[in-house]
Design a protein around this motif. Structure first.
Motif, PDB file in Angstrom:
ATOM      1  N   SER A 152       2.267  92.033  19.160  1.00 53.72           N
ATOM      2  CA  SER A 152       3.544  91.481  18.699  1.00 53.72           C
ATOM      3  C   SER A 152       4.145  90.579  19.767  1.00 53.72           C
ATOM      4  N   GLY A 153       5.164  89.808  19.369  1.00 55.60           N
ATOM      5  CA  GLY A 153       5.814  88.903  20.309  1.00 55.60           C
ATOM      6  C   GLY A 153       4.993  87.650  20.532  1.00 55.60           C
ATOM      7  N   GLY A 154       5.215  87.014  21.683  1.00 50.79           N
ATOM      8  CA  GLY A 154       4.497  85.788  22.008  1.00 50.79           C
ATOM      9  C   GLY A 154       5.321  84.559  21.714  1.00 50.79           C
ATOM     10  N   PRO A 155       4.710  83.376  21.826  1.00 47.63           N
ATOM     11  CA  PRO A 155       5.430  82.107  21.613  1.00 47.63           C
ATOM     12  C   PRO A 155       5.696  81.853  20.135  1.00 47.63           C
ATOM     13  N   ASN A 156       6.657  82.566  19.592  1.00 46.17           N
ATOM     14  CA  ASN A 156       6.909  82.536  18.149  1.00 46.17           C
ATOM     15  C   ASN A 156       8.295  82.015  17.793  1.00 46.17           C
ATOM     16  N   GLY A 157       9.016  81.449  18.764  1.00 47.94           N
ATOM     17  CA  GLY A 157      10.325  80.878  18.484  1.00 47.94           C
ATOM     18  C   GLY A 157      11.435  81.887  18.321  1.00 47.94           C
ATOM     19  N   SER A 158      11.162  83.165  18.591  1.00 48.42           N
ATOM     20  CA  SER A 158      12.193  84.191  18.395  1.00 48.42           C
ATOM     21  C   SER A 158      13.380  84.020  19.341  1.00 48.42           C
ATOM     22  N   ILE A 159      13.169  83.298  20.432  1.00 46.04           N
ATOM     23  CA  ILE A 159      14.240  83.116  21.416  1.00 46.04           C
ATOM     24  C   ILE A 159      15.396  82.294  20.844  1.00 46.04           C
ATOM     25  N   ALA A 199       8.683  77.510  17.349  1.00 50.78           N
ATOM     26  CA  ALA A 199       7.594  77.966  18.211  1.00 50.78           C
ATOM     27  C   ALA A 199       6.816  76.785  18.777  1.00 50.78           C
ATOM     28  N   ASP A 200       6.489  75.815  17.921  1.00 53.22           N
ATOM     29  CA  ASP A 200       5.784  74.617  18.392  1.00 53.22           C
ATOM     30  C   ASP A 200       6.669  73.762  19.290  1.00 53.22           C
ATOM     31  N   LEU A 201       7.892  73.534  18.858  1.00 52.64           N
ATOM     32  CA  LEU A 201       8.765  72.598  19.563  1.00 52.64           C
ATOM     33  C   LEU A 201       9.105  73.094  20.966  1.00 52.64           C
ATOM     34  N   ILE A 202       9.333  74.387  21.132  1.00 52.77           N
ATOM     35  CA  ILE A 202       9.656  74.934  22.449  1.00 52.77           C
ATOM     36  C   ILE A 202       8.504  74.732  23.426  1.00 52.77           C
ATOM     37  N   GLN A 203       7.275  74.952  22.961  1.00 53.68           N
ATOM     38  CA  GLN A 203       6.116  74.770  23.851  1.00 53.68           C
ATOM     39  C   GLN A 203       5.847  73.290  24.125  1.00 53.68           C
ATOM     40  N   LEU A 204       6.054  72.436  23.120  1.00 44.88           N
ATOM     41  CA  LEU A 204       5.872  70.997  23.333  1.00 44.88           C
ATOM     42  C   LEU A 204       6.932  70.435  24.285  1.00 44.88           C
ATOM     43  N   ALA A 205       8.122  71.014  24.250  1.00 45.10           N
ATOM     44  CA  ALA A 205       9.166  70.590  25.195  1.00 45.10           C
ATOM     45  C   ALA A 205       8.766  70.940  26.620  1.00 45.10           C
ATOM     46  N   ALA A 206       8.115  72.086  26.799  1.00 42.45           N
ATOM     47  CA  ALA A 206       7.615  72.457  28.123  1.00 42.45           C
ATOM     48  C   ALA A 206       6.546  71.467  28.581  1.00 42.45           C
ATOM     49  N   GLN A 207       5.669  71.078  27.659  1.00 41.71           N
ATOM     50  CA  GLN A 207       4.655  70.070  28.003  1.00 41.71           C
ATOM     51  C   GLN A 207       5.315  68.778  28.451  1.00 41.71           C
ATOM     52  N   TRP A 242      -4.852  67.996  28.496  1.00 40.33           N
ATOM     53  CA  TRP A 242      -3.907  68.514  27.506  1.00 40.33           C
ATOM     54  C   TRP A 242      -4.536  68.680  26.126  1.00 40.33           C
ATOM     55  N   GLY A 243      -5.794  68.281  25.972  1.00 39.59           N
ATOM     56  CA  GLY A 243      -6.417  68.305  24.648  1.00 39.59           C
ATOM     57  C   GLY A 243      -6.376  69.656  23.972  1.00 39.59           C
ATOM     58  N   LEU A 244      -6.752  70.722  24.699  1.00 39.95           N
ATOM     59  CA  LEU A 244      -6.781  72.053  24.097  1.00 39.95           C
ATOM     60  C   LEU A 244      -5.365  72.530  23.781  1.00 39.95           C
ATOM     61  N   PHE A 245      -4.417  72.249  24.675  1.00 38.86           N
ATOM     62  CA  PHE A 245      -3.024  72.629  24.423  1.00 38.86           C
ATOM     63  C   PHE A 245      -2.545  72.019  23.107  1.00 38.86           C
ATOM     64  N   GLU A 246      -2.853  70.757  22.901  1.00 44.33           N
ATOM     65  CA  GLU A 246      -2.356  70.063  21.711  1.00 44.33           C
ATOM     66  C   GLU A 246      -3.070  70.489  20.439  1.00 44.33           C
ATOM     67  N   ARG A 251       2.000  76.727  15.121  1.00 40.80           N
ATOM     68  CA  ARG A 251       2.499  78.095  15.307  1.00 40.80           C
ATOM     69  C   ARG A 251       3.533  78.416  14.230  1.00 40.80           C
ATOM     70  N   SER A 252       3.652  79.691  13.920  1.00 39.69           N
ATOM     71  CA  SER A 252       4.642  80.135  12.936  1.00 39.69           C
ATOM     72  C   SER A 252       5.839  80.753  13.646  1.00 39.69           C
ATOM     73  N   ASP A 253       7.008  80.591  13.067  1.00 32.11           N
ATOM     74  CA  ASP A 253       8.225  81.164  13.631  1.00 32.11           C
ATOM     75  C   ASP A 253       8.375  82.628  13.254  1.00 32.11           C
ATOM     76  N   ALA A 254       8.880  83.417  14.202  1.00 36.53           N
ATOM     77  CA  ALA A 254       9.217  84.808  13.916  1.00 36.53           C
ATOM     78  C   ALA A 254      10.454  84.857  13.033  1.00 36.53           C
ATOM     79  N   GLU A 255      10.581  85.913  12.282  1.00 36.58           N
ATOM     80  CA  GLU A 255      11.723  86.063  11.390  1.00 36.58           C
ATOM     81  C   GLU A 255      12.805  86.959  11.966  1.00 36.58           C
TER      82      GLU A 255
END
Length: 368
Positions: A152-159, A199-207, A242-246, A251-255
């Motif tokens: 459970s958890g992970g980069p799912n946008g729950s923050i 979830a995607d946008l938060i990690q892409l912002a870090a990139q 960055w190829g593998l990262f992209e 990713r799906s958002d947590a509910e």
């Protein structure tokens, strides 16, 4: 070698390119098969490729006793080579299945969307470069809620949830979250494949934050000249890494918010606590050292603390030396690799996300 003398009548071979090599081999030996009108046909009912008709017409061959066993090695190799070349040609360009074409369209759509997202984030970060450390910590804190035991958890946008962003470990990240919200509004306005996930946008912002940091470093090394700095980073930067990262885009958002107590307050945590947290998600001292910029607003102070630990010290020293070089290769590659792994913890990636149906052309309206 009286094989063909046993065939006094002609026959027609109709076969697809997925038939056996033996049949293909025979079709490539014109010197042994004088051509006459076809009569019969063979075909492969199990082929999944469009068929290509090749007509072979065979007749009685008069053989000379003195030459009947003299089929040369060159004849055999030429026949085999012709078959192999034909197979390669067909399997490369001539037989593109509809499913493969659709896949290429989806890839192009996702790639174009990703480029637009990067542009939006680059513009937003350029207006407020001081927010980069918070964006990095935001991505890290969203991801390290991952629990291996429960998956459970992970980069799912729950923050994004107010009850999670307001926790002590996230207390200084509200401005970074506001940037994400504003960027999402703009991105969703031009997205053709539905809204982007947090979830995607938060990690892409870090990139984008990482890239902006390396670009700023290159500009400083060029005496503040932005054009020369950009050229330097293009020449030495690890864009290809960055190829593998992209690829981890979908990713799906947590509910609901992730459980509490899974993320340390990095600025107050001891090195041992940091090591234990990263160890719990599969990382060691090396990854801890390379993530120093993600662990608070003052990277120098964080590295000074990390260097007090004998396990982490060699890696801190390695990356400090790497940052002094023109290319910063060791530091940049390891940072990208670590972020890539963290940003996909426990996530099931939907590789069709953000693609959309292509508008069909109404052929009845075409005037020919």
């Amino acid at each position: 070698m009286q094989l063909f003398s046993l065939l006094p009548y002609s026959f027609h071979l109709h076969f697809t390119l997925s038939t056996t090599m033996a049949l293909s081999f025979l079709s490539s030996l014109p010197s042994f098969l004088p051509l006459l009108p076809p009569q019969t046909a063979f075909s492969s009912p199990t082929s999944s490729f469009p068929s290509l008709t090749v007509k072979l017409r065979c007749a009685h061959v008069k053989t000379d006793a003195s030459n009947q066993d003299r089929i040369s090695r060159r004849d055999v190799l030429q026949g085999f080579g012709g078959t192999l070349a034909l197979g390669l040609m067909v399997n490369s360009d001539l037989m593109v299945e509809p499913a493969y074409a659709a896949d290429l369209i989806q890839r192009r759509q996702r790639s174009e969307f990703l480029s637009s997202i990067k542009s939006t984030l680059y513009t937003a970060i350029k207006k407020n470069p001081d927010i980069v450390p918070s964006l990095l910590t935001l991505a890290l804190n969203d991801a390290v809620t991952y629990d291996k035991a429960t998956k459970s958890g992970g980069p799912n946008g729950s923050i994004r949830f107010s009850s999670e962003i307001s926790r002590p470990e996230n207390a200084k990240l509200s401005a970074a979250m506001s940037l994400i919200e504003e960027a999402k509004k703009e991105i969703d306005s031009y997205s053709k494949g539905g809204p982007i996930s947090y979830a995607d946008l938060i990690q892409l912002a870090a990139q984008s934050g990482v890239k902006s940091t390396f670009l700023a470093s290159a500009i400083r090394k060029c005496g503040g000249n932005e054009e020369k700095g950009s050229l330097l980073y293009s020449a030495y930067g690890s864009n290809g890494q960055w190829g593998l990262f992209e690829r981890q885009f979908g990713r799906s958002d947590a509910e609901a918010p992730d459980p509490e107590g899974r993320v340390p307050i990095w600025e107050k945590a001891s090195v041992q606590e940091m090591k234990e947290k990263l160890s719990a998600i599969g990382f060691g001292p090396r990854q801890l050292a390379v993530l120093s910029a993600f662990l608070g607003p003052d990277q120098a102070a964080t590295e000074e603390l990390l260097a007090s630990d004998p396990d982490v010290f060699p890696w801190v020293q390695k990356y400090q030396r790497s940052r002094e070089t023109v290319s910063q290769t060791d530091y940049e590659v390891d940072l990208i690799t670590t972020l890539t792994k963290i940003s996909s913890l426990g996530q099931q990636i939907n590789y069709e996300a953000y693609s959309y149906p292509v508008k069909k052309v109404d052929l009845s309206k075409l005037k020919l």
